[in-house]
Design an enzyme around this catalytic site. Sequence first.
Site, PDB file in Angstrom:
ATOM      1  N   ARG A 234       0.709  -1.041   0.255  1.00  0.00           N
ATOM      2  CA  ARG A 234       0.167   0.187  -0.151  1.00  0.00           C
ATOM      3  C   ARG A 234       0.909   1.112  -0.048  1.00  0.00           C
ATOM      4  O   ARG A 234       1.755   1.283   0.735  1.00  0.00           O
ATOM      5  CB  ARG A 234      -0.983   0.049   1.200  1.00  0.00           C
ATOM      6  CG  ARG A 234      -1.929  -1.116   1.252  1.00  0.00           C
ATOM      7  CD  ARG A 234      -3.118  -0.716   0.068  1.00  0.00           C
ATOM      8  NE  ARG A 234      -4.227  -1.838  -0.099  1.00  0.00           N
ATOM      9  CZ  ARG A 234      -4.097  -2.614  -0.692  1.00  0.00           C
ATOM     10  NH1 ARG A 234      -3.053  -2.864  -1.597  1.00  0.00           N
ATOM     11  NH2 ARG A 234      -5.134  -3.639  -0.868  1.00  0.00           N
ATOM     12  N   ASP A 258       5.218  -0.543  -6.466  1.00  0.00           N
ATOM     13  CA  ASP A 258       4.100  -0.777  -7.390  1.00  0.00           C
ATOM     14  C   ASP A 258       2.794  -0.173  -6.968  1.00  0.00           C
ATOM     15  O   ASP A 258       1.858  -0.039  -7.516  1.00  0.00           O
ATOM     16  CB  ASP A 258       3.964  -2.278  -7.363  1.00  0.00           C
ATOM     17  CG  ASP A 258       2.857  -2.810  -8.369  1.00  0.00           C
ATOM     18  OD1 ASP A 258       2.903  -2.227  -9.658  1.00  0.00           O
ATOM     19  OD2 ASP A 258       1.893  -3.576  -7.905  1.00  0.00           O
ATOM     20  N   GLU A 263      -1.525   7.790  -5.572  1.00  0.00           N
ATOM     21  CA  GLU A 263      -1.711   7.103  -7.004  1.00  0.00           C
ATOM     22  C   GLU A 263      -3.159   7.369  -7.498  1.00  0.00           C
ATOM     23  O   GLU A 263      -3.278   7.243  -8.814  1.00  0.00           O
ATOM     24  CB  GLU A 263      -1.398   5.570  -6.987  1.00  0.00           C
ATOM     25  CG  GLU A 263      -2.374   4.842  -5.968  1.00  0.00           C
ATOM     26  CD  GLU A 263      -2.397   3.364  -6.150  1.00  0.00           C
ATOM     27  OE1 GLU A 263      -2.967   2.584  -6.540  1.00  0.00           O
ATOM     28  OE2 GLU A 263      -0.960   2.943  -5.699  1.00  0.00           O
ATOM     29  N   HIS A 295       1.042  -0.192 -10.084  1.00  0.00           N
ATOM     30  CA  HIS A 295      -0.066  -1.204  -9.236  1.00  0.00           C
ATOM     31  C   HIS A 295      -0.632  -2.148 -10.289  1.00  0.00           C
ATOM     32  O   HIS A 295      -1.667  -2.462 -10.094  1.00  0.00           O
ATOM     33  CB  HIS A 295      -1.395  -0.459  -8.730  1.00  0.00           C
ATOM     34  CG  HIS A 295      -1.968  -0.891  -7.508  1.00  0.00           C
ATOM     35  ND1 HIS A 295      -2.502  -0.109  -6.494  1.00  0.00           N
ATOM     36  CD2 HIS A 295      -2.127  -2.037  -7.193  1.00  0.00           C
ATOM     37  CE1 HIS A 295      -2.997  -0.771  -5.521  1.00  0.00           C
ATOM     38  NE2 HIS A 295      -2.642  -2.113  -5.837  1.00  0.00           N
TER      39      HIS A 295
END
Length: 331
Positions: A234, A258, A263, A295
Amino acid sequence: MRVAVFSAKRHDVDFLGAANARHGHELAFLEPRLTLETASLADGFPVVCPFVNDEVGEPVVERLADRGTRMLALRSAGFTHVDVKAAARRGIAVTHVPAYSPYAVAEHAVALLLALDRKIHRAYVRVREGNFALDGLLGSGLHGRTVGVVGTGAIGRAFARIVLGFGCRVLAFDPMPNDALRGEGVRYVDIDELLQTSDVVSLHCPLTPATHHLIDARAVATMKPGAFLINTSRGGLVDTAAVVEGLKSERIGALGLDVYEEEAGLFFEDLSARIILDDVLMRLLTFPNVLITAHQGFFTEEALREIAETTLANITAFERGDPLPDPVPAG
């Protein structure tokens, strides 16, 4: 049941559509993110299916409840973007997908780690431009390195076992140690010892008030100089500004992300023809030892099949009045 699927992409249509063949729900795929401004698109839908970057705080929950929503069927494991207490007050059931192919995310974390160590992201660009020189591509290798795993749930355990296979020494931090991992050679330590002694720190824990900005300026200063930091969990686990300073001081040797704290509105979208206004993200992208993916750790065929089936099974149970297989606790 009628289901409003927000933040819908082509893969959602494909995998949810295929899984729905045996459930028979009426799925409406909506491309916009769920926000207070777009919540009206769900008017009259008893079920709303949000994704990780949708906004499901109290104002949105109230708006959905006023217009007939009785269930939030999350197609993600995390639910910190949902005000579950507000949902409970309004009688809205909330479910999620607590487990889906932990290997998908674990393997992606290892992919980021290997790419950074062997400079694969830089070599790829060089070779395509006809530059076959090796200067600046020296790696350190993983065998014999110490890898710190923060969080040993299903994904953390899968990651730990992969790097054990590379011949790494593995340390772990988790309030609930896993005896099976201990038996495989993983040693549990406190977070400071893990940061001080690990050549690689990989985050695999949920985002909670206790873990928010777990990697902050203090943690960066505690890390072993030159350590790699990997986050596929996260974005809020990492204080990005502190990590930027850690990169500038070379305390952090490389960074693989990632996920990113800000985001929402960026990841999952094609912004290639637009100016990106997030200065922190753009600063990160200037570092040659930073690798960011949008992600995609979950993005495998196996994981998407499991997410779709679990999401729809939760909806079917709700429709039938059966106990919900994967409820989110009201807190």
